[in-house]
Design a protein around this motif. Sequence first.
Motif, mmCIF file in Angstrom:
data_model
loop_
_atom_site.group_PDB
_atom_site.id
_atom_site.type_symbol
_atom_site.label_atom_id
_atom_site.label_comp_id
_atom_site.label_asym_id
_atom_site.label_seq_id
_atom_site.Cartn_x
_atom_site.Cartn_y
_atom_site.Cartn_z
ATOM 1 N N ALA A 1 0.837 -1.200 0.000
ATOM 2 C CA ALA A 1 0.000 0.000 0.000
ATOM 3 C C ALA A 1 0.870 1.248 0.000
ATOM 4 O O ALA A 1 0.596 2.214 -0.723
ATOM 5 C CB ALA A 1 -0.926 -0.001 1.214
ATOM 6 N N ALA A 2 1.936 1.214 0.804
ATOM 7 C CA ALA A 2 2.805 2.387 0.901
ATOM 8 C C ALA A 2 3.510 2.652 -0.426
ATOM 9 O O ALA A 2 3.880 3.776 -0.738
ATOM 10 C CB ALA A 2 3.823 2.183 2.018
ATOM 11 N N ARG A 3 3.689 1.584 -1.205
ATOM 12 C CA ARG A 3 4.399 1.745 -2.481
ATOM 13 C C ARG A 3 3.491 2.217 -3.615
ATOM 14 O O ARG A 3 3.942 2.322 -4.755
ATOM 15 C CB ARG A 3 5.024 0.405 -2.879
ATOM 16 N N THR A 4 2.210 2.427 -3.321
ATOM 17 C CA THR A 4 1.269 2.844 -4.366
ATOM 18 C C THR A 4 1.825 4.026 -5.171
ATOM 19 O O THR A 4 2.164 5.053 -4.604
ATOM 20 C CB THR A 4 -0.069 3.269 -3.725
ATOM 21 N N GLU A 5 1.932 3.820 -6.473
ATOM 22 C CA GLU A 5 2.357 4.918 -7.349
ATOM 23 C C GLU A 5 1.111 5.543 -7.954
ATOM 24 O O GLU A 5 0.338 4.871 -8.635
ATOM 25 C CB GLU A 5 3.270 4.379 -8.459
#
Lengths: 223, 411
Positions: B400-404
């Motif tokens: 989720a934190a890596r969502t681009e």
Amino acid sequence: MPVFTEQRCYDRIKMIKASNISFAYNESTRFDFPDIECPPKASCLIIGKSGVGKTTLLHILGGVLKPDQGSVLIGDADLSKLDGTKLDKYRGKNIGIVFQKPHFISSLNILENLLLTQNLAGVRMSKSDILMVLKSLEIEDRAYSKPSKLSQGELQRASVARAVMNQPKLILADEPTSALDDESCEQVLHLLQNTAREMGAALVIVTHDGRLKELIDHQIVLS
Amino acid sequence: MNNLILTWKNLIHRPLSLLLNVLLFALGVGLISLLIQVNTQLKEQFDRNQADINMVVGAKGSPLQMILSSMYHIDNPTGNINIGEAKPFLNPQHPYLKTSIPLSLGDSYQKYRIIGTTPEFVELYSAEISEGRLWEQAFDVVIGMAVAESSDLKIGSEFNSSHGFNDDEGMEHEHHTQFKVVGILEPSGSVIDQLILTSPNTIWAVHEHDHATDTISNILDNQELMKYEDKDITTILIQFKNAKSVPALNMPRAINENTDLLAANPVYEINRLYAMVGVGAETLRYLAFILIAVSAFSVFISLYNSLKDRKYELAVMRVLGGGRGRLFSMIILEGLLIALLGTLLGLVLAHVGMFFVAKGMEGAYRYSFTGSRFFIEEAYLVLGAMIIGILAALIPAIMAARTEIHSTLNH
């Protein structure tokens, strides 16, 4: 006369000024964008066919995507100088984006979605402010409905409400009218323009919708 | 609209998935909590009933059975022994023995066992008289608190005993003299709470119908008891002066090899019992850990799948100013909240369950179990469950934190 003075004053400040922007996904897909300027309360239309990098440009203007070159100034802030959380917060507070497809948090109702919008931007949460905006967009009766219960038109309005919620300096709209009929198309455009004017924000619309060409004078064509 | 409310709304937006995850967690945690409660209380019980007894002497048979019947008052005795034969171990002058207490078993009233013994038995369990006095005459009885509370007996009550340990009216002794309650003991938390105590000769009198024993003066100590060499008792509970001394360590083996008596070390026998039934408890524990592992996996899968459905939502949250940390903590909080709800539900189920199981266990183990006690191990269990909830959410949270934003919204 005072109105005139105010207008001239706004004219001198460019709310958004993007210059020398280029972006490459890879060696063969490279975009060089024309310079873009838009004063507060004014609208600017960026038109072009599919694949000319409209959304890419919109994301660069919105601080979502970093350009390879060039600078984006919003008011007196240089987006290229912001990073990470600072950029996230700046975007949340100063840039409102209306997407082609309105995506909302499906587990929250419209009011809660807008509360989250304030919270994410670090703005004080105010239910009354939200209800006021919803009222001006004539969807206050849908405040307590889940996004899945709203019609496409209502969602588009809610989307506008979200974009203007935090009184941004810049409102970006990505194909806001392409899914709408002529009447709604004009309605949504006026909604965006009126709201931008009220907030003193610059409005930049990216579209391939030919109908808008007749309604906005300031046009930049991508090719 | 803080993270906690958002997390909660996200969870209840998928109620079935939430229910499944919480139930799975609750089953694992509940099973472990139940095991902790039963094991700890059972162990406490065994320890308390051991009363520092070093050796039990009785009739040949199963040593474990003898220990269970004489010390924990579950299972039947191995038989009786002749006082003449057991005399050396009853002798207060014995150089190695500190205490030796005779027990005569065989009768019961309702489901409570009647023990023919000397008043020293009461001291052994550090019990005290709450009401009345100790037994002085034949047919005087002193009852434990649990007996007093759940039977109709009080000071002055008279009753007939049943032969054996089953509450069976057909087995009731029709003796001309009835038992008479003269004292009630303070609750001690040990097995003595569940016993009815009287003198050894009272037990003889009930069983020998020629009334010959009626003339015996009431036996209150070993010296007196040793005079009746032709009479029987069931077992002798023994404390050594020095349990670590070589004669004490060798005594059970010497008795088993050289006499017709059986001697057993309670600690050894009970450890053997733990080793045997421990396999079952161990299996249950593994089952509980597997359940928790499965629930962790289920939380992981649910969050992982929900991320696919929510990828636009996450991207929009990023656009609206939500940093990567915010998205990470939101998903971690979802895992944590599922674990917390599951753990709470599990603990409630286990303790309410224990409350109901307690009644049945009391009859089987001669001990009151309770569901209202919480153990320190359960605090570790809660902590462990929280950590598992976080771990299960870790990979989805990183995703989720890596969502681009750009690549997610641009197609």
